[in-house]
Write an enzyme that holds these catalytic residues in place. Sequence first.
Site, PDB file in Angstrom:
ATOM      1  N   CYS A  71       0.864  -1.170   0.000  1.00  0.00           N
ATOM      2  CA  CYS A  71       0.000   0.000   0.000  1.00  0.00           C
ATOM      3  C   CYS A  71       0.905   1.226   0.000  1.00  0.00           C
ATOM      4  O   CYS A  71       1.660   1.442   0.958  1.00  0.00           O
ATOM      5  CB  CYS A  71      -0.870  -0.024   1.253  1.00  0.00           C
ATOM      6  SG  CYS A  71      -1.910   1.435   1.460  1.00  0.00           S
ATOM      7  N   THR A  73       0.013   4.263   0.214  1.00  0.00           N
ATOM      8  CA  THR A  73      -0.479   5.270   1.155  1.00  0.00           C
ATOM      9  C   THR A  73       0.060   4.990   2.558  1.00  0.00           C
ATOM     10  O   THR A  73       0.587   5.883   3.227  1.00  0.00           O
ATOM     11  CB  THR A  73      -2.023   5.250   1.158  1.00  0.00           C
ATOM     12  OG1 THR A  73      -2.468   5.352  -0.193  1.00  0.00           O
ATOM     13  CG2 THR A  73      -2.589   6.374   1.975  1.00  0.00           C
ATOM     14  N   CYS A 181      -0.764   3.354  -6.698  1.00  0.00           N
ATOM     15  CA  CYS A 181      -1.680   2.820  -5.690  1.00  0.00           C
ATOM     16  C   CYS A 181      -2.001   1.414  -6.165  1.00  0.00           C
ATOM     17  O   CYS A 181      -2.325   1.218  -7.348  1.00  0.00           O
ATOM     18  CB  CYS A 181      -2.956   3.668  -5.628  1.00  0.00           C
ATOM     19  SG  CYS A 181      -4.298   2.881  -4.694  1.00  0.00           S
TER      20      CYS A 181
END
Length: 262
Positions: A71, A73, A181
């Site tokens: 991930c 993020t 992403c």
Amino acid sequence: MRIALFDSGTGGLTVLSHARRVLPSEEFLFFADRDHVPYGTKSVQTVRGYVRAAFRFLVEKQRADAVVVACNTATSVAVEEMRQIYDVPIIGMEPAVKKALAQDGERRVLVTATPITIHGEKLRRLISAHDPNGLIDLLALPRLVEFAERREFVSPRVEEYLWNALAPYDLLKYSAIVLGCTHFNYFKDTLRSLLPKTVGFVDGNEGTVEELARRTGLTTVSAEERTAPCRFFESGRAVTSVEALARIDSYLARAARMEKIV
Ligand code: DGL
């Protein structure tokens, strides 16, 4: 070796799909934080709390020997803190800016990711270190995470969203789109139909698995049909129902198909 992969949701399955085929003799755990997805539109502090809880579960309870933060993020806001707390190898993901610029140092590169990653300090530093000619443009595509979570991969709504998001760019000036992403990998077929043939995809999935192998001393094999076993967890709960496992399988099947699109 017990290897954990962690994502806010189903995006990390695109990394797992590859990892299981090139490391077929290892044991995998996959943690999707289904209670809290999406991460990319929440506050940095909130996401840090989610990542801490996931690591406690994976390293302290499940005794993972290595963790891949599948991930971008979570990597952007929490990977450094996790490395200070835990001794196991922790492999993060960040938009493959270096790889895209190394492939073509003249045309522009469109980096897509979630809002947290796009506005994060980590990406700003990466770009200032590797993009002296200012070839990078940044585009947040948060709705793709929502579409992926409800398995809406190909639809007029997805197409319209991407069409509008890409409209401001003269795409003939671009050599690549970076999928920053893990959820975005599921949309390669729709993106392929909207982008000129001259724009290639760049993602960090293969590079991340290579880094995992390097950091753990494992040797990868060329992708096999045989895949390593994996246990699945949703926000710390084991996934056991036939329906939930079938849902995961449908993501893995799509991930394998998307991996072939260049
Ligand atoms: N899949 C994640 C990433 O790579 C984040 C998606 C989200 O939860 O917003 O950034």
